[in-house]
Design a protein around this motif. Sequence first.
Motif, PDB file in Angstrom:
ATOM      1  N   LYS A 188      -1.302   6.481   8.908  1.00  0.00           N
ATOM      2  CA  LYS A 188      -2.045   6.720   7.820  1.00  0.00           C
ATOM      3  C   LYS A 188      -1.853   7.079   7.191  1.00  0.00           C
ATOM      4  O   LYS A 188      -2.712   7.252   5.858  1.00  0.00           O
ATOM      5  CB  LYS A 188      -3.336   6.350   8.331  1.00  0.00           C
ATOM      6  CG  LYS A 188      -3.951   5.324   8.946  1.00  0.00           C
ATOM      7  CD  LYS A 188      -5.060   5.670  10.520  1.00  0.00           C
ATOM      8  CE  LYS A 188      -6.408   6.132   9.787  1.00  0.00           C
ATOM      9  NZ  LYS A 188      -7.579   6.636  10.515  1.00  0.00           N
ATOM     10  N   LEU A 224       0.770  -1.143  -0.262  1.00  0.00           N
ATOM     11  CA  LEU A 224      -0.183   0.206   0.143  1.00  0.00           C
ATOM     12  C   LEU A 224       0.426   1.355  -0.336  1.00  0.00           C
ATOM     13  O   LEU A 224       0.852   2.223  -0.720  1.00  0.00           O
ATOM     14  CB  LEU A 224      -1.205  -0.032   1.049  1.00  0.00           C
ATOM     15  CG  LEU A 224      -2.028   1.015   1.142  1.00  0.00           C
ATOM     16  CD1 LEU A 224      -3.070   1.304   0.380  1.00  0.00           C
ATOM     17  CD2 LEU A 224      -2.713   1.291   2.024  1.00  0.00           C
ATOM     18  N   LEU A 243       0.812   6.049   4.629  1.00  0.00           N
ATOM     19  CA  LEU A 243       0.105   5.501   3.790  1.00  0.00           C
ATOM     20  C   LEU A 243      -1.210   6.200   2.925  1.00  0.00           C
ATOM     21  O   LEU A 243      -1.251   5.500   1.676  1.00  0.00           O
ATOM     22  CB  LEU A 243      -0.087   4.139   3.983  1.00  0.00           C
ATOM     23  CG  LEU A 243       0.548   3.037   5.180  1.00  0.00           C
ATOM     24  CD1 LEU A 243      -0.657   1.987   5.557  1.00  0.00           C
ATOM     25  CD2 LEU A 243       1.332   2.586   4.150  1.00  0.00           C
ATOM     26  N   ARG A 244      -1.393   7.355   3.520  1.00  0.00           N
ATOM     27  CA  ARG A 244      -2.229   7.993   2.804  1.00  0.00           C
ATOM     28  C   ARG A 244      -3.591   7.436   2.404  1.00  0.00           C
ATOM     29  O   ARG A 244      -4.396   6.533   1.416  1.00  0.00           O
ATOM     30  CB  ARG A 244      -1.909   8.494   0.920  1.00  0.00           C
ATOM     31  CG  ARG A 244      -1.210   9.272   1.416  1.00  0.00           C
ATOM     32  CD  ARG A 244      -0.386   9.704  -0.647  1.00  0.00           C
ATOM     33  NE  ARG A 244      -1.403  10.310  -0.780  1.00  0.00           N
ATOM     34  CZ  ARG A 244      -1.486  11.267  -2.025  1.00  0.00           C
ATOM     35  NH1 ARG A 244       0.028  11.074  -2.858  1.00  0.00           N
ATOM     36  NH2 ARG A 244      -2.316  11.060  -2.802  1.00  0.00           N
ATOM     37  N   TYR A 245      -3.877   6.550   3.799  1.00  0.00           N
ATOM     38  CA  TYR A 245      -5.279   5.339   3.983  1.00  0.00           C
ATOM     39  C   TYR A 245      -6.107   6.202   4.570  1.00  0.00           C
ATOM     40  O   TYR A 245      -5.705   6.520   5.779  1.00  0.00           O
ATOM     41  CB  TYR A 245      -4.717   4.472   4.419  1.00  0.00           C
ATOM     42  CG  TYR A 245      -5.937   3.356   4.541  1.00  0.00           C
ATOM     43  CD1 TYR A 245      -6.341   2.813   3.414  1.00  0.00           C
ATOM     44  CD2 TYR A 245      -6.820   2.916   5.401  1.00  0.00           C
ATOM     45  CE1 TYR A 245      -7.530   1.673   3.364  1.00  0.00           C
ATOM     46  CE2 TYR A 245      -7.528   1.892   5.959  1.00  0.00           C
ATOM     47  CZ  TYR A 245      -8.779   1.778   5.057  1.00  0.00           C
ATOM     48  OH  TYR A 245      -9.004   0.350   4.907  1.00  0.00           O
ATOM     49  N   GLU A 246      -7.434   6.478   4.213  1.00  0.00           N
ATOM     50  CA  GLU A 246      -8.711   7.367   5.301  1.00  0.00           C
ATOM     51  C   GLU A 246      -9.226   6.779   5.567  1.00  0.00           C
ATOM     52  O   GLU A 246     -10.152   6.937   6.714  1.00  0.00           O
ATOM     53  CB  GLU A 246      -9.408   8.192   3.858  1.00  0.00           C
ATOM     54  CG  GLU A 246      -8.555   9.013   3.509  1.00  0.00           C
ATOM     55  CD  GLU A 246      -8.980   9.886   2.477  1.00  0.00           C
ATOM     56  OE1 GLU A 246     -10.762   9.850   2.587  1.00  0.00           O
ATOM     57  OE2 GLU A 246      -8.680  11.051   2.460  1.00  0.00           O
ATOM     58  N   LYS A 276       2.120   2.305  -3.326  1.00  0.00           N
ATOM     59  CA  LYS A 276       1.291   2.780  -4.750  1.00  0.00           C
ATOM     60  C   LYS A 276       0.587   4.263  -3.691  1.00  0.00           C
ATOM     61  O   LYS A 276       0.751   4.945  -4.890  1.00  0.00           O
ATOM     62  CB  LYS A 276      -0.171   1.471  -4.159  1.00  0.00           C
ATOM     63  CG  LYS A 276      -0.923   1.968  -4.973  1.00  0.00           C
ATOM     64  CD  LYS A 276      -2.404   0.692  -5.031  1.00  0.00           C
ATOM     65  CE  LYS A 276      -3.214   1.611  -5.496  1.00  0.00           C
ATOM     66  NZ  LYS A 276      -4.633   0.641  -5.175  1.00  0.00           N
ATOM     67  N   ASN A 277       0.889   3.991  -2.319  1.00  0.00           N
ATOM     68  CA  ASN A 277      -0.269   5.302  -2.412  1.00  0.00           C
ATOM     69  C   ASN A 277       0.948   6.542  -1.757  1.00  0.00           C
ATOM     70  O   ASN A 277       0.376   7.674  -1.724  1.00  0.00           O
ATOM     71  CB  ASN A 277      -1.050   5.139  -1.488  1.00  0.00           C
ATOM     72  CG  ASN A 277      -2.384   4.802  -1.603  1.00  0.00           C
ATOM     73  OD1 ASN A 277      -2.702   4.113  -3.320  1.00  0.00           O
ATOM     74  ND2 ASN A 277      -2.951   4.178  -0.502  1.00  0.00           N
ATOM     75  N   ASN A 278       2.539   6.259  -1.293  1.00  0.00           N
ATOM     76  CA  ASN A 278       2.982   7.164  -0.402  1.00  0.00           C
ATOM     77  C   ASN A 278       3.459   8.078  -1.505  1.00  0.00           C
ATOM     78  O   ASN A 278       3.532   7.659  -2.972  1.00  0.00           O
ATOM     79  CB  ASN A 278       4.435   6.626  -0.305  1.00  0.00           C
ATOM     80  CG  ASN A 278       5.190   7.343   1.174  1.00  0.00           C
ATOM     81  OD1 ASN A 278       5.498   7.790   0.156  1.00  0.00           O
ATOM     82  ND2 ASN A 278       4.681   7.469   1.759  1.00  0.00           N
ATOM     83  N   THR A 279       3.288   9.826  -1.451  1.00  0.00           N
ATOM     84  CA  THR A 279       4.218  10.119  -1.802  1.00  0.00           C
ATOM     85  C   THR A 279       5.457  10.474  -2.340  1.00  0.00           C
ATOM     86  O   THR A 279       5.747  10.846  -3.484  1.00  0.00           O
ATOM     87  CB  THR A 279       4.096  12.115  -1.111  1.00  0.00           C
ATOM     88  OG1 THR A 279       2.123  11.908  -0.713  1.00  0.00           O
ATOM     89  CG2 THR A 279       3.864  13.176  -1.564  1.00  0.00           C
ATOM     90  N   ARG A 328       4.891   8.378  -5.507  1.00  0.00           N
ATOM     91  CA  ARG A 328       4.145   9.144  -6.833  1.00  0.00           C
ATOM     92  C   ARG A 328       4.698  10.672  -7.148  1.00  0.00           C
ATOM     93  O   ARG A 328       4.543  10.313  -8.578  1.00  0.00           O
ATOM     94  CB  ARG A 328       2.896   9.851  -6.067  1.00  0.00           C
ATOM     95  CG  ARG A 328       1.971   8.903  -5.867  1.00  0.00           C
ATOM     96  CD  ARG A 328      -0.033   9.411  -5.213  1.00  0.00           C
ATOM     97  NE  ARG A 328      -0.348   8.264  -5.288  1.00  0.00           N
ATOM     98  CZ  ARG A 328      -1.657   7.846  -5.850  1.00  0.00           C
ATOM     99  NH1 ARG A 328      -1.454   8.577  -6.707  1.00  0.00           N
ATOM    100  NH2 ARG A 328      -2.053   7.201  -5.866  1.00  0.00           N
TER     101      ARG A 328
END
Length: 405
Positions: free
Chosen positions: A199, A25, A202-205, A28-31, A34
């Motif tokens: 969170k 995760l 991970l940029r998980y909300e 896939k999502n970490n700033t 990206r």
Amino acid sequence: MRLIVLLFVSLKLVFAISLEEAVELAIKNNTSMRLSILDLQKAEENIRKAKAGILPQVSFSYSYTRLGGDLAFGFTPKNRHSYLLQLDQAVFNRAVFEGLRLAKDQRELQELIYEDVKREVEFQTKQFFYSLLYKKEVIKLLEENLRYWEENYRQTEGKFQAGIVPKVELVRAKAQLENAKAQLEKAIADYKKSLEDFKAFLRYEGELEIQGELQGKELRQEDLKVSLENNSTLRVAKKNLEVFQRVVEVQRSQYYPTLDLFATYQGNTARIGGRDTMVEGYTVGARLNYKIFDGFAREASIAQARIDLLRQMENLKDTEEKLKAELNKTLLDIKALDAQIKATELALESAKESLRLSKERYGFGVGTQLEVLDAVSNYNNTLQNYYFLLYLYNTALARLERLIR
């Protein structure tokens, strides 16, 4: 039906995440990941831009001019049309070719940077995860500790009401109980704050729960025989040095002449035989250009590029030394922590046995509740220290993996 919908909406789904899922995760999502992907895409576009210098260049222009009566006299037409279609093709331009090689080197550099960022994100994810696992274990220990102090307070309160112990003992038991509650609340708050940071990383909300447990690993001597050969940070530094060497070559290419071929087809309005006529035709040719003297601008550019190259050489040496030192320190940490864990395991067995004996003594009426509480406190403190060492050990292993990959 509406009640079922409202109940479903009100429920908070909790995602129990493992270490492997957390790493996936994060990638896939970490700033940072990206942004690295965007930088890689930008490097690809720089290659396309550099290729434009060796591809044909086609341009077209058109103009219309209306002349007043005072200006349009003799053979000058009042309405003037002109257009130009031009094709240019570079035959030899050292700067263009070196620029294309530089763009490709920069793309390779960005690929290495992407891998380095990925390795760092994996390491940071493991750091977060092991820390949260440790804090969960601390909460479990403090919850168990609280149950013992609650039982102690109940027994002390009963003895106080029976007139066996003075009020000061009851107050002391109450204070110890409240202190145990406060410690538990603090640990829970610490865990929740760390979970919020995780969170965000991970940029998980949604709601997240850590799944797993801290475990040790048998350390072998072969595990300590590692090198920095595949270290991603070092590979980035080495590739960066190659890029700076290419920049020097790009600046040197200014000393070479350029050769271009061109072809044009053009037309413009002219007055021939008293009539406005469009005159059209084509031209072809070659263009050789060589800058003989530019006020030492080329020399200055080359000198600046060489200085940057020397700076990068020093940065590479510094990076190598720092990574070597970090690797050696990490290996020492792992070895020391392995020894501490083994020693703590023995201490834990001893504390567990002392707790068992104190409970038996209390059950037979020989021991006291305070003796049991002391044994519980000693066991929990030893167990908490054991989990802390496991957290440090696993983090050190993750750091080692980061250094050798």
